[in-house]
Design a protein around this motif. Structure first.
Motif, PDB file in Angstrom:
ATOM      1  N   GLU A  73       0.829  -1.204   0.000  1.00 48.78           N
ATOM      2  CA  GLU A  73       0.000   0.000   0.000  1.00 48.78           C
ATOM      3  C   GLU A  73       0.866   1.258   0.000  1.00 48.78           C
ATOM      4  OE1 GLU A  73      -0.389  -2.710   1.800  1.00 48.78           O
ATOM      5  OE2 GLU A  73      -2.510  -3.079   2.275  1.00 48.78           O
ATOM      6  N   ARG A  74       1.898   1.264   0.813  1.00 42.22           N
ATOM      7  CA  ARG A  74       2.796   2.415   0.906  1.00 42.22           C
ATOM      8  C   ARG A  74       3.604   2.579  -0.377  1.00 42.22           C
ATOM      9  NH1 ARG A  74       4.010   6.251   0.226  1.00 42.22           N
ATOM     10  NH2 ARG A  74       5.812   7.344   0.968  1.00 42.22           N
ATOM     11  N   LEU A  75       4.048   1.470  -0.949  1.00 40.26           N
ATOM     12  CA  LEU A  75       4.741   1.506  -2.229  1.00 40.26           C
ATOM     13  C   LEU A  75       3.829   2.114  -3.296  1.00 40.26           C
ATOM     14  CD1 LEU A  75       6.980   0.816  -4.264  1.00 40.26           C
ATOM     15  CD2 LEU A  75       6.096  -1.534  -4.290  1.00 40.26           C
ATOM     16  N   GLY A  76       2.578   1.688  -3.325  1.00 35.94           N
ATOM     17  CA  GLY A  76       1.617   2.239  -4.278  1.00 35.94           C
ATOM     18  C   GLY A  76       1.423   3.735  -4.098  1.00 35.94           C
ATOM     19  N   ASP A  77       1.307   4.188  -2.845  1.00 34.19           N
ATOM     20  CA  ASP A  77       1.171   5.626  -2.569  1.00 34.19           C
ATOM     21  C   ASP A  77       2.388   6.393  -3.070  1.00 34.19           C
ATOM     22  OD1 ASP A  77      -1.255   5.193  -1.280  1.00 34.19           O
ATOM     23  OD2 ASP A  77      -0.411   5.331   0.744  1.00 34.19           O
ATOM     24  N   HIS A  78       3.558   5.826  -2.870  1.00 39.71           N
ATOM     25  CA  HIS A  78       4.803   6.471  -3.298  1.00 39.71           C
ATOM     26  C   HIS A  78       4.832   6.636  -4.821  1.00 39.71           C
ATOM     27  CE1 HIS A  78       8.972   7.711  -2.849  1.00 39.71           C
ATOM     28  NE2 HIS A  78       9.342   6.804  -3.729  1.00 39.71           N
ATOM     29  N   ILE A  79       4.409   5.597  -5.540  1.00 36.76           N
ATOM     30  CA  ILE A  79       4.373   5.672  -7.003  1.00 36.76           C
ATOM     31  C   ILE A  79       3.343   6.700  -7.461  1.00 36.76           C
ATOM     32  CG2 ILE A  79       3.857   4.392  -9.119  1.00 36.76           C
ATOM     33  CD1 ILE A  79       4.972   1.871  -7.659  1.00 36.76           C
ATOM     34  N   VAL A  80       2.171   6.696  -6.834  1.00 41.88           N
ATOM     35  CA  VAL A  80       1.139   7.686  -7.174  1.00 41.88           C
ATOM     36  C   VAL A  80       1.685   9.099  -6.987  1.00 41.88           C
ATOM     37  CG1 VAL A  80      -1.058   8.685  -6.419  1.00 41.88           C
ATOM     38  CG2 VAL A  80      -0.873   6.219  -6.785  1.00 41.88           C
ATOM     39  N   ASP A  81       2.363   9.344  -5.868  1.00 46.29           N
ATOM     40  CA  ASP A  81       2.932  10.670  -5.618  1.00 46.29           C
ATOM     41  C   ASP A  81       3.884  11.078  -6.730  1.00 46.29           C
ATOM     42  OD1 ASP A  81       1.527  10.928  -3.251  1.00 46.29           O
ATOM     43  OD2 ASP A  81       3.231  10.412  -1.964  1.00 46.29           O
ATOM     44  N   ARG A  82       4.757  10.166  -7.152  1.00 44.86           N
ATOM     45  CA  ARG A  82       5.725  10.481  -8.203  1.00 44.86           C
ATOM     46  C   ARG A  82       5.017  10.794  -9.515  1.00 44.86           C
ATOM     47  NH1 ARG A  82      11.338  10.071  -9.345  1.00 44.86           N
ATOM     48  NH2 ARG A  82      11.468  10.295  -7.089  1.00 44.86           N
ATOM     49  N   ILE A  83       3.980  10.026  -9.829  1.00 42.47           N
ATOM     50  CA  ILE A  83       3.239  10.274 -11.067  1.00 42.47           C
ATOM     51  C   ILE A  83       2.550  11.633 -11.006  1.00 42.47           C
ATOM     52  CG2 ILE A  83       1.250   9.538 -12.448  1.00 42.47           C
ATOM     53  CD1 ILE A  83       2.074   6.605 -11.707  1.00 42.47           C
ATOM     54  N   MET A  84       1.880  11.930  -9.901  1.00 42.83           N
ATOM     55  CA  MET A  84       1.153  13.201  -9.789  1.00 42.83           C
ATOM     56  C   MET A  84       2.113  14.397  -9.797  1.00 42.83           C
ATOM     57  SD  MET A  84      -2.024  12.653  -9.879  1.00 42.83           S
ATOM     58  CE  MET A  84      -3.424  11.696  -9.384  1.00 42.83           C
ATOM     59  N   PHE A  87       3.938  14.398 -13.647  1.00 40.37           N
ATOM     60  CA  PHE A  87       3.142  14.323 -14.869  1.00 40.37           C
ATOM     61  C   PHE A  87       1.822  15.061 -14.684  1.00 40.37           C
ATOM     62  CE2 PHE A  87       6.079  10.852 -14.716  1.00 40.37           C
ATOM     63  CZ  PHE A  87       6.608  10.817 -15.999  1.00 40.37           C
ATOM     64  N   PRO A  88       1.852  16.385 -14.849  1.00 43.33           N
ATOM     65  CA  PRO A  88       0.648  17.182 -14.602  1.00 43.33           C
ATOM     66  C   PRO A  88      -0.515  16.846 -15.535  1.00 43.33           C
ATOM     67  CG  PRO A  88       2.398  18.538 -15.545  1.00 43.33           C
ATOM     68  CD  PRO A  88       2.993  17.204 -15.237  1.00 43.33           C
ATOM     69  N   GLY A  89      -0.269  16.167 -16.638  1.00 44.02           N
ATOM     70  CA  GLY A  89      -1.347  15.777 -17.545  1.00 44.02           C
ATOM     71  C   GLY A  89      -2.141  14.571 -17.083  1.00 44.02           C
ATOM     72  N   VAL A  90      -1.735  13.944 -15.965  1.00 45.29           N
ATOM     73  CA  VAL A  90      -2.450  12.785 -15.427  1.00 45.29           C
ATOM     74  C   VAL A  90      -3.533  13.285 -14.468  1.00 45.29           C
ATOM     75  CG1 VAL A  90      -2.247  10.711 -14.000  1.00 45.29           C
ATOM     76  CG2 VAL A  90      -0.492  11.225 -15.701  1.00 45.29           C
ATOM     77  N   GLU A  91      -4.773  12.905 -14.752  1.00 40.63           N
ATOM     78  CA  GLU A  91      -5.911  13.313 -13.918  1.00 40.63           C
ATOM     79  C   GLU A  91      -6.255  12.276 -12.847  1.00 40.63           C
ATOM     80  OE1 GLU A  91      -7.593  16.223 -13.928  1.00 40.63           O
ATOM     81  OE2 GLU A  91      -6.061  16.918 -15.314  1.00 40.63           O
ATOM     82  N   ALA A  92      -5.969  10.997 -13.115  1.00 41.35           N
ATOM     83  CA  ALA A  92      -6.281   9.932 -12.158  1.00 41.35           C
ATOM     84  C   ALA A  92      -5.360   8.750 -12.415  1.00 41.35           C
ATOM     85  CB  ALA A  92      -7.735   9.501 -12.288  1.00 41.35           C
ATOM     86  N   VAL A  93      -5.051   8.022 -11.344  1.00 39.26           N
ATOM     87  CA  VAL A  93      -4.165   6.863 -11.420  1.00 39.26           C
ATOM     88  C   VAL A  93      -4.799   5.705 -10.659  1.00 39.26           C
ATOM     89  CG1 VAL A  93      -1.887   5.934 -10.824  1.00 39.26           C
ATOM     90  CG2 VAL A  93      -2.125   8.348 -11.375  1.00 39.26           C
ATOM     91  N   THR A 118      -7.142  10.493  -7.545  1.00 35.88           N
ATOM     92  CA  THR A 118      -7.434  11.497  -8.561  1.00 35.88           C
ATOM     93  C   THR A 118      -6.657  12.756  -8.215  1.00 35.88           C
ATOM     94  OG1 THR A 118      -9.317  12.451  -7.389  1.00 35.88           O
ATOM     95  CG2 THR A 118      -9.780  10.617  -8.904  1.00 35.88           C
ATOM     96  N   ARG A 119      -6.359  13.537  -9.217  1.00 34.76           N
ATOM     97  CA  ARG A 119      -5.649  14.784  -8.976  1.00 34.76           C
ATOM     98  C   ARG A 119      -6.457  15.691  -8.042  1.00 34.76           C
ATOM     99  NH1 ARG A 119      -1.096  16.516 -10.344  1.00 34.76           N
ATOM    100  NH2 ARG A 119      -0.884  15.126 -12.114  1.00 34.76           N
ATOM    101  N   ALA A 120      -7.773  15.689  -8.195  1.00 31.30           N
ATOM    102  CA  ALA A 120      -8.629  16.552  -7.379  1.00 31.30           C
ATOM    103  C   ALA A 120      -8.546  16.215  -5.892  1.00 31.30           C
ATOM    104  CB  ALA A 120     -10.075  16.461  -7.862  1.00 31.30           C
ATOM    105  N   SER A 121      -8.327  14.948  -5.548  1.00 29.31           N
ATOM    106  CA  SER A 121      -8.276  14.566  -4.133  1.00 29.31           C
ATOM    107  C   SER A 121      -6.863  14.301  -3.612  1.00 29.31           C
ATOM    108  CB  SER A 121      -9.145  13.326  -3.886  1.00 29.31           C
ATOM    109  OG  SER A 121      -8.626  12.219  -4.598  1.00 29.31           O
ATOM    110  N   TRP A 122      -5.873  14.314  -4.494  1.00 27.37           N
ATOM    111  CA  TRP A 122      -4.488  14.036  -4.103  1.00 27.37           C
ATOM    112  C   TRP A 122      -3.975  15.143  -3.196  1.00 27.37           C
ATOM    113  CZ3 TRP A 122       0.208  16.332  -6.356  1.00 27.37           C
ATOM    114  CH2 TRP A 122       1.374  15.709  -5.936  1.00 27.37           C
ATOM    115  N   SER A 123      -3.370  14.753  -2.093  1.00 32.98           N
ATOM    116  CA  SER A 123      -2.912  15.755  -1.112  1.00 32.98           C
ATOM    117  C   SER A 123      -1.415  15.993  -1.139  1.00 32.98           C
ATOM    118  CB  SER A 123      -3.334  15.325   0.294  1.00 32.98           C
ATOM    119  OG  SER A 123      -2.754  14.067   0.614  1.00 32.98           O
TER     120      SER A 123
END
Length: 130
Positions: A73-84, A87-93, A118-123
Motif C-alpha cells: 500500500e505504501r509503495l503504491g502511494d509512493h508511485i502515485v505521488d511520483r506520477i502526480m 506528470f501534470p497531464g495525469v488526472e487519475a491513477v 485522482t488529482r482533485a483529491s491528491w494531497s
C-alpha cells in the motif's frame, strides 16, 4: 477526448516486507496501472501534448528501487505521488501491485493491492519508509 494510458506487469526490484529479514534483499513486485489523462485535442499527434509512457515507466522504476517499504500500500502511494508530481497531464491513477511469487505457504495466482487517486483529491507527497 480523454485517453487512458495503461501498462501491465512492470517488474520492480524492491526491498519490501514487514520485517527487517524480509526487507534484507530485493523482491520482485509487479505493477500494472492506468493513468487517465487530461482532455486532449482530437487528432493530437505530438508527444509534447501527452504523457510519455517511456518516461513515466522510467520514473516509476527510479523512484522505488533505491527505497525500502513495509507494505505494498505504501509503495503504491509512493508511485502515485511520483506520477502526480512529475506528470501534470495525469488526472487519475489506478495501480495494481503484487509480489512475484506471492510470499505465502500455499499456492495462489496473485494477491496484492489496488490503489487509486485522482488529482482533485491528491494531497501531495508522503515520505517512504527509511
Amino acid at each position: 477526448m480523454a485517453p487512458t494510458l495503461f501498462f501491465e506487469a512492470l517488474p520492480l526490484s524492491v526491498k519490501i516486507g514487514t520485517g527487517a529479514r524480509e526487507r534484507s534483499r530485493p523482491q520482485t513486485v509487479l505493477v500494472s496501472g492506468e493513468c487517465r489523462l487530461e482532455r486532449q485535442e482530437r487528432g493530437n499527434d505530438l508527444l509534447s501534448k501527452t504523457v510519455d509512457y517511456d518516461r513515466l515507466l522510467r520514473e516509476i522504476r527510479s523512484c522505488v528501487e533505491p527505497t525500502e517499504f513495509s507494505l505494498l500500500e505504501r509503495l503504491g502511494d509512493h508511485i502515485v505521488d511520483r506520477i502526480m508530481e512529475g506528470f501534470p497531464g495525469v488526472e487519475a491513477v489506478t495501480l495494481t501491485l503484487w509480489k512475484e511469487p506471492a510470499p505465502l505457504p500455499f499456492p495462489v495466482g496473485r494477491v496484492g493491492v489496488i490503489v487509486s487517486e485522482t488529482r482533485a483529491s491528491w494531497s501531495g507527497t508522503s515520505t517512504p519508509h527509511s
